[in-house]
Design a protein around this motif. Structure first.
Motif, PDB file in Angstrom:
ATOM      1  N   SER A 154      -4.097   5.915  -4.815  1.00  0.00           N
ATOM      2  CA  SER A 154      -3.337   4.938  -5.576  1.00  0.00           C
ATOM      3  C   SER A 154      -3.872   4.939  -7.004  1.00  0.00           C
ATOM      4  O   SER A 154      -4.956   5.444  -7.275  1.00  0.00           O
ATOM      5  CB  SER A 154      -3.515   3.553  -4.939  1.00  0.00           C
ATOM      6  OG  SER A 154      -2.953   2.558  -5.749  1.00  0.00           O
ATOM      7  N   HIS A 155      -3.097   4.379  -7.913  1.00  0.00           N
ATOM      8  CA  HIS A 155      -3.585   4.259  -9.289  1.00  0.00           C
ATOM      9  C   HIS A 155      -4.684   3.212  -9.387  1.00  0.00           C
ATOM     10  O   HIS A 155      -5.487   3.238 -10.312  1.00  0.00           O
ATOM     11  CB  HIS A 155      -2.435   3.908 -10.233  1.00  0.00           C
ATOM     12  CG  HIS A 155      -1.439   5.018 -10.383  1.00  0.00           C
ATOM     13  ND1 HIS A 155      -1.758   6.224 -10.961  1.00  0.00           N
ATOM     14  CD2 HIS A 155      -0.145   5.107 -10.004  1.00  0.00           C
ATOM     15  CE1 HIS A 155      -0.690   7.019 -10.950  1.00  0.00           C
ATOM     16  NE2 HIS A 155       0.307   6.359 -10.359  1.00  0.00           N
ATOM     17  N   ASP A 207       2.565   1.732  -3.454  1.00  0.00           N
ATOM     18  CA  ASP A 207       1.665   2.161  -4.525  1.00  0.00           C
ATOM     19  C   ASP A 207       1.050   3.535  -4.294  1.00  0.00           C
ATOM     20  O   ASP A 207       0.331   4.028  -5.164  1.00  0.00           O
ATOM     21  CB  ASP A 207       0.536   1.138  -4.707  1.00  0.00           C
ATOM     22  CG  ASP A 207       1.033  -0.172  -5.279  1.00  0.00           C
ATOM     23  OD1 ASP A 207       2.159  -0.204  -5.816  1.00  0.00           O
ATOM     24  OD2 ASP A 207       0.297  -1.181  -5.172  1.00  0.00           O
ATOM     25  N   ALA A 208       1.313   4.156  -3.150  1.00  0.00           N
ATOM     26  CA  ALA A 208       0.693   5.441  -2.834  1.00  0.00           C
ATOM     27  C   ALA A 208       1.206   6.534  -3.755  1.00  0.00           C
ATOM     28  O   ALA A 208       2.387   6.576  -4.111  1.00  0.00           O
ATOM     29  CB  ALA A 208       0.972   5.810  -1.385  1.00  0.00           C
ATOM     30  N   ASN A 242      -7.377   2.115  -6.834  1.00  0.00           N
ATOM     31  CA  ASN A 242      -7.994   2.275  -5.512  1.00  0.00           C
ATOM     32  C   ASN A 242      -8.725   1.024  -5.044  1.00  0.00           C
ATOM     33  O   ASN A 242      -8.785   0.755  -3.850  1.00  0.00           O
ATOM     34  CB  ASN A 242      -8.947   3.469  -5.523  1.00  0.00           C
ATOM     35  CG  ASN A 242      -8.214   4.791  -5.554  1.00  0.00           C
ATOM     36  OD1 ASN A 242      -7.024   4.857  -5.265  1.00  0.00           O
ATOM     37  ND2 ASN A 242      -8.909   5.849  -5.916  1.00  0.00           N
ATOM     38  N   MET A 261       0.837  -1.207   0.000  1.00  0.00           N
ATOM     39  CA  MET A 261       0.000   0.000   0.000  1.00  0.00           C
ATOM     40  C   MET A 261       0.870   1.255   0.000  1.00  0.00           C
ATOM     41  O   MET A 261       0.585   2.216  -0.725  1.00  0.00           O
ATOM     42  CB  MET A 261      -0.921   0.016   1.222  1.00  0.00           C
ATOM     43  CG  MET A 261      -2.064  -0.968   1.165  1.00  0.00           C
ATOM     44  SD  MET A 261      -3.001  -1.035   2.710  1.00  0.00           S
ATOM     45  CE  MET A 261      -3.670   0.616   2.811  1.00  0.00           C
ATOM     46  N   ARG A 301      -6.160  -1.244  -3.500  1.00  0.00           N
ATOM     47  CA  ARG A 301      -5.758  -0.679  -2.212  1.00  0.00           C
ATOM     48  C   ARG A 301      -6.843  -0.921  -1.158  1.00  0.00           C
ATOM     49  O   ARG A 301      -6.548  -1.193   0.002  1.00  0.00           O
ATOM     50  CB  ARG A 301      -5.473   0.813  -2.376  1.00  0.00           C
ATOM     51  CG  ARG A 301      -4.919   1.483  -1.140  1.00  0.00           C
ATOM     52  CD  ARG A 301      -4.586   2.945  -1.440  1.00  0.00           C
ATOM     53  NE  ARG A 301      -4.271   3.676  -0.247  1.00  0.00           N
ATOM     54  CZ  ARG A 301      -3.051   3.915   0.186  1.00  0.00           C
ATOM     55  NH1 ARG A 301      -2.021   3.472  -0.503  1.00  0.00           N
ATOM     56  NH2 ARG A 301      -2.846   4.612   1.278  1.00  0.00           N
ATOM     57  N   ASN A 320       0.432   8.700   2.741  1.00  0.00           N
ATOM     58  CA  ASN A 320      -0.507   7.771   3.363  1.00  0.00           C
ATOM     59  C   ASN A 320      -1.068   8.371   4.639  1.00  0.00           C
ATOM     60  O   ASN A 320      -0.396   9.144   5.315  1.00  0.00           O
ATOM     61  CB  ASN A 320       0.198   6.460   3.715  1.00  0.00           C
ATOM     62  CG  ASN A 320       0.556   5.654   2.502  1.00  0.00           C
ATOM     63  OD1 ASN A 320      -0.317   5.186   1.799  1.00  0.00           O
ATOM     64  ND2 ASN A 320       1.846   5.503   2.250  1.00  0.00           N
TER      65      ASN A 320
END
Length: 172
Positions: free
Chosen positions: A116-117, A32-33, A119, A29, A122, A37
């Motif tokens: 994220s690309h 990929d943010a 979601n 997570m 995620r 966060n």
């Protein structure tokens, strides 16, 4: 090997599994943010890493009582981990307000799932982390009970109750 030691080692194995899964999912997570966060995501990885580091001591103490140091050491570390997992599970549950990851209105507006690309991915990771935090809490709570019971029979900890030997007032 006695049943108590085997069950304690089995719990330590489960704790290791939950901590490993939490670290892997939260690490993904974070990786990929897009723009940072929420603090609960960072706290979740802290809980996983702290559990992993403390399991080095806890597994060694479960294998050999001589490696545990003071009898209350394992109880204290189990209690800290139980508290950390509980706080993380409650906070993540509260911020996730778990809904379907297929609903774009939920995924795009939740502070944890957006950012994220992908979601939806995620969202699934965050929900899995939430479940693993609860499983870890249950495992550490159970081992806290086992550690507490093992400490009661230890010679290094003073037990309560009446004395079982030695002179009494009638012998003096």
């Amino acid at each position: 090997m006695e049943f108590g030691r085997i069950s304690n080692l089995a719990l330590r194995g489960l704790q290791f599994l939950w901590a490993l899964l939490i670290i892997a999912l939260v690490g993904n997570m974070i990786h990929d943010a897009i723009g940072g966060n929420p603090s609960i995501v960072n706290y979740s990885i802290f809980v996983g890493v702290f559990a992993m580091l403390s399991l080095i001591y806890l597994i060694a103490g479960s294998v050999s009582e001589g490696l545990s140091g003071h009898p209350l050491g394992m109880v204290i570390v189990d209690a800290i981990n139980t508290l950390l997992f509980f706080c993380g599970a409650v906070a993540l549950s509260a911020q996730l307000r778990v809904h379907s990851c297929g609903r774009s209105s939920y995924v795009d507006n939740n502070s944890i799932t957006r950012g994220s690309h992908n979601n939806s991915k995620r969202c699934h990771e965050a929900q899995a982390v939430c479940a693993f935090l609860w499983f870890g809490f249950a495992a550490f709570a159970a081992s806290l009970v086992f550690s507490g019971l093992a400490t009661r029979g230890s010679t290094g900890v003073r037990g309560g109750g009446l004395r079982k030997g030695g002179p009494s007032m009638s012998h003096v």
